[in-house]
Design a protein around this motif. Structure first.
Motif, PDB file in Angstrom:
ATOM      1  N   GLN A  13       0.983  -1.166   0.021  1.00 27.75           N
ATOM      2  CA  GLN A  13       0.073  -0.085  -0.122  1.00 27.75           C
ATOM      3  C   GLN A  13       0.956   1.269   0.068  1.00 27.75           C
ATOM      4  O   GLN A  13       1.943   1.261   0.723  1.00 27.75           O
ATOM      5  CB  GLN A  13      -0.882  -0.166   1.186  1.00 27.75           C
ATOM      6  CG  GLN A  13      -1.838   1.006   1.343  1.00 27.75           C
ATOM      7  CD  GLN A  13      -2.716   0.986   2.529  1.00 27.75           C
ATOM      8  OE1 GLN A  13      -2.864   0.096   3.135  1.00 27.75           O
ATOM      9  NE2 GLN A  13      -3.442   2.133   2.820  1.00 27.75           N
TER      10      GLN A  13
ATOM     11  N   TYR B 230      -3.466  10.681   1.170  1.00 26.11           N
ATOM     12  CA  TYR B 230      -4.125   9.675   0.227  1.00 26.11           C
ATOM     13  C   TYR B 230      -3.453   8.430   0.073  1.00 26.11           C
ATOM     14  O   TYR B 230      -2.240   8.454  -0.226  1.00 26.11           O
ATOM     15  CB  TYR B 230      -4.103  10.758  -1.214  1.00 26.11           C
ATOM     16  CG  TYR B 230      -4.821   9.918  -2.193  1.00 26.11           C
ATOM     17  CD1 TYR B 230      -6.335   9.954  -1.984  1.00 26.11           C
ATOM     18  CD2 TYR B 230      -4.295   9.370  -3.078  1.00 26.11           C
ATOM     19  CE1 TYR B 230      -6.820   9.306  -3.049  1.00 26.11           C
ATOM     20  CE2 TYR B 230      -4.956   8.647  -4.373  1.00 26.11           C
ATOM     21  CZ  TYR B 230      -6.513   8.656  -4.118  1.00 26.11           C
ATOM     22  OH  TYR B 230      -7.148   8.003  -5.146  1.00 26.11           O
TER      23      TYR B 230
ATOM     24  N   ASN C 154      -9.736   5.825   0.570  1.00 27.73           N
ATOM     25  CA  ASN C 154      -8.537   6.237  -0.014  1.00 27.73           C
ATOM     26  C   ASN C 154      -7.925   7.779   1.000  1.00 27.73           C
ATOM     27  O   ASN C 154      -6.868   7.805   1.068  1.00 27.73           O
ATOM     28  CB  ASN C 154      -8.599   6.909  -1.167  1.00 27.73           C
ATOM     29  CG  ASN C 154      -8.765   5.768  -2.240  1.00 27.73           C
ATOM     30  OD1 ASN C 154     -10.194   5.365  -2.430  1.00 27.73           O
ATOM     31  ND2 ASN C 154      -7.818   4.997  -2.492  1.00 27.73           N
TER      32      ASN C 154
ATOM     33  N   LEU D 187      -3.135   4.462  -1.768  1.00 26.99           N
ATOM     34  CA  LEU D 187      -3.228   4.002  -3.080  1.00 26.99           C
ATOM     35  C   LEU D 187      -3.073   2.405  -2.636  1.00 26.99           C
ATOM     36  O   LEU D 187      -2.188   2.192  -1.724  1.00 26.99           O
ATOM     37  CB  LEU D 187      -2.302   4.119  -4.088  1.00 26.99           C
ATOM     38  CG  LEU D 187      -2.269   5.593  -4.557  1.00 26.99           C
ATOM     39  CD1 LEU D 187      -1.168   5.754  -5.708  1.00 26.99           C
ATOM     40  CD2 LEU D 187      -3.614   5.594  -5.339  1.00 26.99           C
TER      41      LEU D 187
END
Length: 141
Positions: free
Chosen positions: A22, A138, A114, A140
């Motif tokens: 991640q 943020y 997110n 991903l």
């Protein structure tokens, strides 16, 4: 014995590579720092942090980033450890004109899958200062 060590290293590397990776991008700003003499003149000593986190696994991330201060820019490698999610510990050396080390404790609150809000406090060892920071992240997958 040598084959056992090599086999163990292979399976450890395989586990780390297939673990859920991640990425987390964060931006933080200092709300208060103990060496500010007048809290209303914080613009003269503004600090902003930009950080990229790569999670090796759910509880441990290696980080890299920059600290933008009014008088300089510092490169900041480091790590984050989440002993109990959403609480994290972080350790970061600040490399630049003046080297320092910071240890921090933070809390990350998920807003969506997110986006997250973060609050943290960092202690700077060389200057014996404490900073309170707020940020946004943020993530991903």
């Amino acid at each position: 014995m040598k084959k056992l060590v090599l086999l163990t290293l292979f399976f450890t590397a395989l586990h780390l590579s297939v673990a859920q990776a991640q990425y987390l991008f964060t931006a933080q700003v200092d709300a208060y720092k103990t060496d500010n003499r007048n809290p209303f003149e914080f613009v003269d000593k503004a600090q902003l942090g930009l950080e990229f986190n790569y999670f090796l696994y759910d509880q441990l991330a290696v980080t890299t980033g920059v600290e933008v201060w009014t008088e300089s820019i510092r490169f900041v490698p480091g790590m984050r450890f989440y002993p109990i999610d959403p609480v994290f510990l972080r350790f970061r050396p600040l490399l630049g004109k003046n080297v320092d080390y910071a240890f921090g404790v933070g809390y990350a609150r998920k807003i969506t899958d997110n986006w997250r809000l973060e609050a943290m406090t960092d202690y700077y060892f060389e200057w014996s200062n404490l900073a309170v920071r707020f940020g946004v992240g943020y993530s991903l997958y």
